[in-house]
Design a protein around this motif. Sequence first.
Motif, short mmCIF file in Angstrom:
data_model
loop_
_atom_site.label_atom_id
_atom_site.label_comp_id
_atom_site.label_asym_id
_atom_site.label_seq_id
_atom_site.Cartn_x
_atom_site.Cartn_y
_atom_site.Cartn_z
N LEU A 1 17.12 -0.18 14.11
CA LEU A 1 18.23 -1.01 14.57
C LEU A 1 17.76 -2.44 14.84
CD1 LEU A 1 21.23 -1.21 15.61
CD2 LEU A 1 20.26 -0.85 17.89
N ILE A 2 16.66 -2.57 15.57
CA ILE A 2 16.16 -3.90 15.91
C ILE A 2 15.77 -4.67 14.66
CG2 ILE A 2 14.38 -5.17 17.18
CD1 ILE A 2 14.39 -2.81 19.19
N SER A 3 15.25 -3.97 13.66
CA SER A 3 14.86 -4.64 12.42
C SER A 3 16.06 -5.24 11.69
CB SER A 3 14.13 -3.67 11.49
OG SER A 3 15.00 -2.68 10.96
N PHE A 4 17.27 -4.71 11.93
CA PHE A 4 18.46 -5.30 11.34
C PHE A 4 18.66 -6.74 11.79
CE2 PHE A 4 21.05 -1.19 10.40
CZ PHE A 4 20.28 -0.99 9.27
N GLY A 5 18.15 -7.07 12.99
CA GLY A 5 18.26 -8.43 13.47
C GLY A 5 17.52 -9.43 12.59
N ARG A 6 16.59 -8.95 11.80
CA ARG A 6 15.82 -9.83 10.91
C ARG A 6 16.47 -9.99 9.54
NH1 ARG A 6 13.58 -13.30 13.12
NH2 ARG A 6 12.28 -13.69 11.28
N PHE A 7 17.58 -9.30 9.30
CA PHE A 7 18.18 -9.31 7.95
C PHE A 7 18.51 -10.72 7.46
CE2 PHE A 7 21.29 -8.78 4.62
CZ PHE A 7 20.74 -7.75 3.87
N PRO A 8 19.09 -11.61 8.30
CA PRO A 8 19.37 -12.96 7.78
C PRO A 8 18.13 -13.69 7.30
CG PRO A 8 20.53 -12.58 9.85
CD PRO A 8 19.56 -11.44 9.68
N HIS A 9 16.97 -13.33 7.82
CA HIS A 9 15.72 -13.99 7.45
C HIS A 9 15.00 -13.26 6.31
CE1 HIS A 9 16.00 -16.34 11.22
NE2 HIS A 9 16.45 -15.21 11.73
N SER A 10 15.07 -11.91 6.31
CA SER A 10 14.25 -11.12 5.40
C SER A 10 15.03 -10.48 4.26
CB SER A 10 13.54 -10.01 6.18
OG SER A 10 14.50 -9.05 6.63
N ALA A 11 16.36 -10.41 4.39
CA ALA A 11 17.21 -9.71 3.41
C ALA A 11 16.72 -8.27 3.21
CB ALA A 11 17.25 -10.46 2.09
N GLY A 12 16.20 -7.66 4.27
CA GLY A 12 15.78 -6.26 4.20
C GLY A 12 14.34 -6.05 3.80
N ARG A 13 13.63 -7.12 3.44
CA ARG A 13 12.22 -7.00 3.06
C ARG A 13 11.36 -7.62 4.16
NH1 ARG A 13 15.05 -8.49 -1.45
NH2 ARG A 13 14.55 -10.69 -1.11
N LEU A 14 10.96 -6.78 5.10
CA LEU A 14 10.25 -7.27 6.28
C LEU A 14 8.84 -7.73 5.93
CD1 LEU A 14 11.27 -4.50 8.86
CD2 LEU A 14 12.33 -6.75 8.55
N ASN A 15 8.53 -8.96 6.37
CA ASN A 15 7.15 -9.43 6.21
C ASN A 15 6.44 -9.40 7.56
OD1 ASN A 15 7.96 -11.72 7.67
ND2 ASN A 15 8.41 -12.89 5.81
N SER A 16 5.23 -9.92 7.61
CA SER A 16 4.44 -9.82 8.84
C SER A 16 5.10 -10.61 9.98
CB SER A 16 3.03 -10.34 8.60
OG SER A 16 3.06 -11.68 8.12
N GLU A 17 5.74 -11.74 9.68
CA GLU A 17 6.41 -12.52 10.71
C GLU A 17 7.60 -11.76 11.27
OE1 GLU A 17 7.52 -15.45 13.38
OE2 GLU A 17 5.62 -15.12 12.33
N ASP A 18 8.38 -11.12 10.39
CA ASP A 18 9.51 -10.31 10.84
C ASP A 18 9.04 -9.20 11.78
OD1 ASP A 18 11.50 -11.64 9.25
OD2 ASP A 18 10.74 -10.56 7.50
#
Length: 251
Positions: free
Chosen positions: A95-112
């Motif tokens: 759920l928390i990772s969804f907060g990064r969607f505007p930045h990562s478009a679902g592909r989480l990097n180390s910063e995300d």
Amino acid sequence: MIEIKNISKKYRSKYVVNDLSTEIVEGKITCIIGPNGAGKSTLLNMISRLTPSESGEIIIDGKRIEDWDKAELSKTMATLKQENTTNVRLTVYELISFGRFPHSAGRLNSEDKKVIEEAIQYMNLNEFRDKYLDELSGGQKQRAYIAMTIAQNTKYILLDEPLNNLDMKSSVAMMKILQQLVKDLNKTIVIVMHDINFTSVYSDYILAMKNGKLKYMDKTQNVVVKEKLEKLYEMPFHIEQINKKNICVYF
């Protein structure tokens, strides 16, 4: 800066927000207060573009809200509604990772992943990170949704009744976290709040509404006074100062 100019919204023939103009002060916590039906949540939803206004305009950092690209607005403003549900069975981390969607478009990097971990620590959710949302209490779930909002890492954070389902200890911890976000990261936070004493202790500014109209927009200590609150809520108030904060007795 968030500028609000003569905005109105009505349902059927009744205005729930009526010709309201104000500005939200940057780098501060502003609480929206008022009796039930004042138009608080509607105002918050219009600021976040979840609800369109019928007249007037809302300007975010010099640009009309209608002119913002959806993706760019999501990187600038995060919103948490009063009721939050998801149709998918998710863990707290997911759920928390969804907060990064505007930045990562679902592909989480180390910063995300770094930002997600910081949000988990902010909200003291490490022991629940791998639990599913339906395994959590209401308060734990609320903290997870707020962590998701924090992870979005936006300049503006809009929260509708974020203390719902939280006990006293968690509510205090929540407001201290929001204060820290303002202090450390210069966030601008707007909160719809019912608890006048939490508002008095933790907000910098108060936007007070009644019957869809703006009654007061001022520094907190200038609004939490007997005469103004009695006019706003149409009930008697007794106010004591504790630790330089005005505390209301209204039982």
